[in-house]
Scaffold this motif. Structure first.
Motif, PDB file in Angstrom:
ATOM      1  N   LYS A   8      44.476  33.826  58.033  1.00  0.00           N
ATOM      2  CA  LYS A   8      44.989  32.472  57.761  1.00  0.00           C
ATOM      3  C   LYS A   8      46.265  32.227  56.886  1.00  0.00           C
ATOM      4  O   LYS A   8      46.759  33.187  56.524  1.00  0.00           O
ATOM      5  CB  LYS A   8      44.272  31.874  56.914  1.00  0.00           C
ATOM      6  CG  LYS A   8      42.531  31.398  57.607  1.00  0.00           C
ATOM      7  CD  LYS A   8      41.350  31.310  56.894  1.00  0.00           C
ATOM      8  CE  LYS A   8      40.431  31.367  57.725  1.00  0.00           C
ATOM      9  NZ  LYS A   8      39.145  30.643  57.143  1.00  0.00           N
ATOM     10  N   ASN A   9      46.764  30.925  56.392  1.00  0.00           N
ATOM     11  CA  ASN A   9      47.980  30.878  55.287  1.00  0.00           C
ATOM     12  C   ASN A   9      47.503  30.576  54.204  1.00  0.00           C
ATOM     13  O   ASN A   9      48.098  31.227  52.911  1.00  0.00           O
ATOM     14  CB  ASN A   9      49.145  29.287  55.638  1.00  0.00           C
ATOM     15  CG  ASN A   9      50.065  29.494  56.999  1.00  0.00           C
ATOM     16  OD1 ASN A   9      50.401  30.745  57.095  1.00  0.00           O
ATOM     17  ND2 ASN A   9      49.763  28.691  57.234  1.00  0.00           N
ATOM     18  N   ASN A  10      45.896  30.946  54.369  1.00  0.00           N
ATOM     19  CA  ASN A  10      45.294  30.628  52.909  1.00  0.00           C
ATOM     20  C   ASN A  10      45.395  31.676  51.843  1.00  0.00           C
ATOM     21  O   ASN A  10      46.030  33.138  52.230  1.00  0.00           O
ATOM     22  CB  ASN A  10      44.083  30.551  52.734  1.00  0.00           C
ATOM     23  CG  ASN A  10      43.983  29.093  53.435  1.00  0.00           C
ATOM     24  OD1 ASN A  10      43.897  28.553  53.335  1.00  0.00           O
ATOM     25  ND2 ASN A  10      42.416  29.377  53.787  1.00  0.00           N
ATOM     26  N   VAL A  11      45.626  31.547  50.455  1.00  0.00           N
ATOM     27  CA  VAL A  11      45.822  33.218  49.716  1.00  0.00           C
ATOM     28  C   VAL A  11      44.835  32.579  48.814  1.00  0.00           C
ATOM     29  O   VAL A  11      43.611  31.805  48.632  1.00  0.00           O
ATOM     30  CB  VAL A  11      47.331  32.743  48.497  1.00  0.00           C
ATOM     31  CG1 VAL A  11      48.033  32.656  49.816  1.00  0.00           C
ATOM     32  CG2 VAL A  11      47.237  31.545  47.574  1.00  0.00           C
ATOM     33  N   TYR A  12      44.450  34.001  47.375  1.00  0.00           N
ATOM     34  CA  TYR A  12      43.513  34.053  46.279  1.00  0.00           C
ATOM     35  C   TYR A  12      43.942  34.465  45.414  1.00  0.00           C
ATOM     36  O   TYR A  12      44.160  35.745  46.146  1.00  0.00           O
ATOM     37  CB  TYR A  12      41.558  34.365  47.057  1.00  0.00           C
ATOM     38  CG  TYR A  12      41.730  35.232  48.046  1.00  0.00           C
ATOM     39  CD1 TYR A  12      41.442  36.782  47.718  1.00  0.00           C
ATOM     40  CD2 TYR A  12      41.863  35.526  49.636  1.00  0.00           C
ATOM     41  CE1 TYR A  12      41.916  38.121  47.796  1.00  0.00           C
ATOM     42  CE2 TYR A  12      42.201  36.868  49.910  1.00  0.00           C
ATOM     43  CZ  TYR A  12      41.400  38.113  49.121  1.00  0.00           C
ATOM     44  OH  TYR A  12      41.800  39.282  49.802  1.00  0.00           O
ATOM     45  N   TRP A  13      43.124  34.830  44.376  1.00  0.00           N
ATOM     46  CA  TRP A  13      43.190  35.707  43.409  1.00  0.00           C
ATOM     47  C   TRP A  13      42.538  36.778  43.219  1.00  0.00           C
ATOM     48  O   TRP A  13      41.386  36.812  43.895  1.00  0.00           O
ATOM     49  CB  TRP A  13      43.177  34.516  41.952  1.00  0.00           C
ATOM     50  CG  TRP A  13      44.504  34.023  41.756  1.00  0.00           C
ATOM     51  CD1 TRP A  13      44.096  32.726  41.168  1.00  0.00           C
ATOM     52  CD2 TRP A  13      45.640  34.231  41.175  1.00  0.00           C
ATOM     53  NE1 TRP A  13      45.267  32.317  41.424  1.00  0.00           N
ATOM     54  CE2 TRP A  13      45.698  33.277  40.495  1.00  0.00           C
ATOM     55  CE3 TRP A  13      45.831  35.726  40.536  1.00  0.00           C
ATOM     56  CZ2 TRP A  13      47.529  33.063  40.154  1.00  0.00           C
ATOM     57  CZ3 TRP A  13      47.532  35.967  39.904  1.00  0.00           C
ATOM     58  CH2 TRP A  13      48.481  34.577  40.266  1.00  0.00           C
ATOM     59  N   ARG A  14      43.062  37.590  43.028  1.00  0.00           N
ATOM     60  CA  ARG A  14      41.788  39.076  43.039  1.00  0.00           C
ATOM     61  C   ARG A  14      42.297  39.550  41.404  1.00  0.00           C
ATOM     62  O   ARG A  14      43.371  40.273  40.923  1.00  0.00           O
ATOM     63  CB  ARG A  14      42.314  40.199  44.395  1.00  0.00           C
ATOM     64  CG  ARG A  14      41.530  41.473  43.892  1.00  0.00           C
ATOM     65  CD  ARG A  14      41.438  42.593  44.990  1.00  0.00           C
ATOM     66  NE  ARG A  14      41.374  42.296  46.472  1.00  0.00           N
ATOM     67  CZ  ARG A  14      40.866  42.428  47.452  1.00  0.00           C
ATOM     68  NH1 ARG A  14      42.593  43.488  48.185  1.00  0.00           N
ATOM     69  NH2 ARG A  14      40.598  41.913  48.395  1.00  0.00           N
ATOM     70  N   PHE A  15      41.176  40.097  40.723  1.00  0.00           N
ATOM     71  CA  PHE A  15      40.848  40.042  39.366  1.00  0.00           C
ATOM     72  C   PHE A  15      40.302  42.005  39.269  1.00  0.00           C
ATOM     73  O   PHE A  15      39.300  41.822  39.837  1.00  0.00           O
ATOM     74  CB  PHE A  15      40.084  39.004  38.595  1.00  0.00           C
ATOM     75  CG  PHE A  15      40.881  37.940  38.383  1.00  0.00           C
ATOM     76  CD1 PHE A  15      41.491  37.565  37.820  1.00  0.00           C
ATOM     77  CD2 PHE A  15      40.130  36.743  39.349  1.00  0.00           C
ATOM     78  CE1 PHE A  15      41.934  36.301  37.384  1.00  0.00           C
ATOM     79  CE2 PHE A  15      40.051  35.336  39.442  1.00  0.00           C
ATOM     80  CZ  PHE A  15      41.137  34.711  38.458  1.00  0.00           C
ATOM     81  N   TYR A  16      41.567  42.218  38.454  1.00  0.00           N
ATOM     82  CA  TYR A  16      41.226  43.433  38.833  1.00  0.00           C
ATOM     83  C   TYR A  16      40.407  44.161  36.873  1.00  0.00           C
ATOM     84  O   TYR A  16      41.186  43.385  36.159  1.00  0.00           O
ATOM     85  CB  TYR A  16      42.413  44.912  38.924  1.00  0.00           C
ATOM     86  CG  TYR A  16      42.353  44.436  40.428  1.00  0.00           C
ATOM     87  CD1 TYR A  16      41.639  45.360  41.131  1.00  0.00           C
ATOM     88  CD2 TYR A  16      44.033  43.163  40.847  1.00  0.00           C
ATOM     89  CE1 TYR A  16      42.920  45.395  42.947  1.00  0.00           C
ATOM     90  CE2 TYR A  16      43.859  44.099  42.265  1.00  0.00           C
ATOM     91  CZ  TYR A  16      43.341  44.329  42.854  1.00  0.00           C
ATOM     92  OH  TYR A  16      43.505  44.977  44.219  1.00  0.00           O
ATOM     93  N   THR A  17      39.479  44.933  37.016  1.00  0.00           N
ATOM     94  CA  THR A  17      39.291  45.796  35.902  1.00  0.00           C
ATOM     95  C   THR A  17      39.559  46.557  35.309  1.00  0.00           C
ATOM     96  O   THR A  17      40.935  48.124  36.525  1.00  0.00           O
ATOM     97  CB  THR A  17      37.557  45.584  35.660  1.00  0.00           C
ATOM     98  OG1 THR A  17      37.104  46.202  36.589  1.00  0.00           O
ATOM     99  CG2 THR A  17      36.465  44.443  35.671  1.00  0.00           C
ATOM    100  N   ASN A  18      40.066  47.567  34.321  1.00  0.00           N
ATOM    101  CA  ASN A  18      40.329  49.042  34.391  1.00  0.00           C
ATOM    102  C   ASN A  18      39.673  50.304  35.088  1.00  0.00           C
ATOM    103  O   ASN A  18      40.196  50.728  35.488  1.00  0.00           O
ATOM    104  CB  ASN A  18      40.353  49.178  32.937  1.00  0.00           C
ATOM    105  CG  ASN A  18      40.730  48.511  31.847  1.00  0.00           C
ATOM    106  OD1 ASN A  18      41.710  48.126  32.057  1.00  0.00           O
ATOM    107  ND2 ASN A  18      40.351  48.403  30.166  1.00  0.00           N
ATOM    108  N   ASP A  19      38.841  50.095  35.693  1.00  0.00           N
ATOM    109  CA  ASP A  19      38.240  51.320  36.435  1.00  0.00           C
ATOM    110  C   ASP A  19      38.873  50.905  38.083  1.00  0.00           C
ATOM    111  O   ASP A  19      37.784  51.211  38.752  1.00  0.00           O
ATOM    112  CB  ASP A  19      36.639  51.507  35.895  1.00  0.00           C
ATOM    113  CG  ASP A  19      35.941  49.547  36.962  1.00  0.00           C
ATOM    114  OD1 ASP A  19      36.508  49.534  37.116  1.00  0.00           O
ATOM    115  OD2 ASP A  19      35.160  49.968  36.213  1.00  0.00           O
ATOM    116  N   GLU A  20      39.506  49.411  38.121  1.00  0.00           N
ATOM    117  CA  GLU A  20      39.892  50.155  39.666  1.00  0.00           C
ATOM    118  C   GLU A  20      38.816  48.857  40.599  1.00  0.00           C
ATOM    119  O   GLU A  20      38.939  48.226  41.577  1.00  0.00           O
ATOM    120  CB  GLU A  20      39.798  50.951  40.164  1.00  0.00           C
ATOM    121  CG  GLU A  20      41.339  51.332  39.784  1.00  0.00           C
ATOM    122  CD  GLU A  20      42.608  50.688  39.939  1.00  0.00           C
ATOM    123  OE1 GLU A  20      42.558  49.583  41.341  1.00  0.00           O
ATOM    124  OE2 GLU A  20      43.320  50.052  39.677  1.00  0.00           O
TER     125      GLU A  20
END
Length: 74
Positions: free
Chosen positions: A28-40
């Motif tokens: 799709k053309n949709n996007v989303y955020w991916r939030f990473y913590t210190n441990d990946e």
């Protein structure tokens, strides 16, 4: 501490996030955020129609959380 709700009943403490990426879905053309913590490990947000909408949403959520100093329900 800045906590925002990124999906229904899924919260992220922005203070613990060391990297954020906008991910485009392949089918799709949709996007989303991916939030990473210190441990990946990571958490993904709800989907948005484009990158501008995703960036505006995140800016608004952080501003609201900083202003109210509370957990934000969307």
């Amino acid at each position: 501490m800045i906590i925002i709700e990124v999906k229904k009943n899924k919260f992220v403490n922005i203070d613990n996030v060391f990297r954020m990426d906008i991910i485009r879905k392949e089918d799709k053309n949709n996007v989303y955020w991916r939030f990473y913590t210190n441990d990946e490990s990571f958490c993904s947000s709800k989907e948005f129609s484009d990158e501008q909408e995703a960036q505006s949403w995140l800016s608004m959520q952080i501003a609201r959380a900083q202003g109210s100093n509370e957990i934000i329900s969307l």
